[in-house]
Design a protein around this motif. Sequence first.
Motif: not given
Length: 162
Positions: A95, A98-99, A102, A132, A134, A136, A160
Amino acid sequence: HLVEKTNEALWNSYGWSKTKMVDAWKQTIDAYAQAFPSQQLAVGVAKPVKFDNSFTIVQDVCTYAYNTYGSRFSVQGNWLAAKTQNTNPNYQFVQGYKHKTKIGFQMLWGYTNDGGSRLGGSFRNSINKGIDVNATYLEIYRADILNNGLAQDIEHAHKKLK
């Protein structure tokens, strides 16, 4: 995955150290990056050995890979399930990326094989645990993809993940 992950005496007889393990992973990542210069590099998130706090190895390896290869690096958890707790250290670690880059997951087990008992819940909830953070991409077992009863869940994942 490494063999004899719980056999500390064996690993010590080989000259085991966290530094050696991290250096070996760095060399491996660099070799793959050079051999496949336009491919994504994924590192599986799991404790390499189980007899100490070896998760710092994963942290060091992923930090190196991200700092060296940027968005070409991705993290992958091969343990995605509905029962994966948000407090699970592996899940929290993924997590954290996540930003940044990938994220991918492989399902812990095929839903079709046991009706979700190993996943600890529904196939959709397992998929959503990855979405949840992100994700890919998801690696889903062939039997689940071919299971018509899971077609709506597969379509949900497809939408999604786009």
